[in-house]
Design an enzyme around this catalytic site. Structure first.
Site, PDB file in Angstrom:
ATOM      1  CB  SER A 119      -0.952   0.028   1.188  1.00  0.00           C
ATOM      2  OG  SER A 119      -0.657  -0.890   2.148  1.00  0.00           O
ATOM      3  CG  HIS A 140      -2.613  -0.256  -3.500  1.00  0.00           C
ATOM      4  ND1 HIS A 140      -2.828   1.052  -3.178  1.00  0.00           N
ATOM      5  CD2 HIS A 140      -2.889  -0.959  -2.374  1.00  0.00           C
ATOM      6  CE1 HIS A 140      -3.219   1.143  -1.924  1.00  0.00           C
ATOM      7  NE2 HIS A 140      -3.253  -0.066  -1.414  1.00  0.00           N
ATOM      8  CD  GLU A 152      -3.216   4.090  -5.691  1.00  0.00           C
ATOM      9  OE1 GLU A 152      -3.045   5.299  -5.767  1.00  0.00           O
ATOM     10  OE2 GLU A 152      -2.854   3.423  -4.709  1.00  0.00           O
ATOM     11  CG  ASN A 190      -2.797   3.939   1.587  1.00  0.00           C
ATOM     12  OD1 ASN A 190      -3.849   4.136   2.190  1.00  0.00           O
ATOM     13  ND2 ASN A 190      -2.462   2.758   1.115  1.00  0.00           N
TER      14      ASN A 190
END
Ligand code: NAI
Length: 283
Positions: A119, A140, A152, A190
């Site tokens: 992540s 991701h 992602e 994130n």
């Protein structure tokens, strides 16, 4: 090369979700973890999810059985030899991931693509642990994997166009939407989400409000479907801490400093939903 067999390494909450969507999309799947008991736990959570879909009449019983047939259990890394694509979903720690990627690189066929569900960790650094950085890529997924549409896709410095295109095609086959992002700490998701969660933890730490109040403000005031502390418990507080540490180290800015309360909870083993206690208690 056509991708037919996918090995998922790590049968925790993300790995089992990834294995589920791959099997549902028709891929042969090998689910691997440190021992068979953990993998069986992952498989039984997948079976529960599939059963719910049967009850909602989104799947027939025989479709469910076919999906389960495509899921194979593994506790030996030697099984990587059979895979066209490996998706790694183990603990968010660079040294553990690079040591695994070194082994994968030695064992897997030279054409096999190595993807990581990290992540926040740099794909380029994970890729550098192998002799095939052109065949390493970030994939991701979001949690819970069967529900969330986004993946992602992150290229490392050396990732080839061919590998990127293959992973984009696999993502679409999984009925997900790929979004290409560059290899910077936390990528996009994130980098934006975690500082908000960390700030929510600071508001509790500084006594500004109780966890329930913080979550209520963000749900009712900002129309978030879930408050940030409920979400943190769902993600796993250990994972949240590792991501904040990666952002802090990567950008060097104090605004990414992990909240001491987050560290304290992780040290106490309060990891959120998966350990039964985080900002809330779970039975
Ligand atoms: P988890 O703690 O639920 O599962 C991790 C699994 O990896 C465990 O079953 C553990 O036994 C296994 N494992 C650890 N070292 C291993 C090794 N060397 N070989 C094989 N298996 C090993 O963690 P979770 O939440 O599934 O996270 C996994 C990865 O996915 C992390 O990189 C995390 O950052 C990423 N991620 C997590 C999200 C979340 O919301 N929790 C969302 C998106 C990505």
């Amino acid at each position: 090369m056509t991708i037919q067999k996918i090995m998922v390494i790590g049968a925790g909450q993300m790995g089992s979700g990834i294995a589920q969507v791959c099997a549902m999309a028709g891929f042969e799947v090998i689910l691997h973890d440190l021992n068979e008991e953990i993998v069986h736990k992952g498989i039984s959570s997948i079976k529960k999810q599939l059963q719910k879909q049967v009850e909602k009449e989104k799947l027939t019983n025989s479709e469910k059985e076919e999906i389960i047939q495509r899921l194979n259990v593994s506790s030996t890394l030697d099984d990587v030899k059979k895979a066209d694509l490996i998706i790694e979903a183990i603990i968010e720690k660079m040294e553990v991931k690079t040591s695994l990627f070194e082994k994968l690189d030695q064992l897997a066929s030279e054409k096999t693509i190595l993807a990581t569900n990290t992540s926040s960790l740099p794909i380029t650094e994970i890729a550098a642990a192998t002799a095939r950085p052109d065949r390493v890529i970030g994939m991701h997924f979001m949690n819970p994997v069967p529900v969330m549409k986004l993946v992602e896709i992150i290229r490392g410095l050396a990732t080839s166009d061919e590998v990127y295109e293959q992973i984009e095609a696999v993502t679409r086959k999984l009925n997900k939407t790929p979004v290409e992002v560059q290899d910077f700490p936390g990528f996009v998701s994130n980098r934006i989400l975690m500082p908000m969660i960390n700030e929510a933890i600071f508001t509790v730490y500084e006594g500004v409000a109780e966890p329930e109040a913080v979550d209520e403000v963000m749900k009712l005031g900002m129309n978030h479907p879930m408050g940030p502390l409920t979400l943190a418990d769902f993600i796993g507080l250990d994972t949240c801490l590792y991501i904040m540490e990666t952002l802090h180290e990567g950008f060097g800015d104090d605004k990414y400093r992990p909240c001491p309360l987050l560290r304290k909870y992780v040290k106490a083993g309060w990891l959120g939903r998966k350990s039964g206690r985080g900002f809330y208690q779970y039975s």
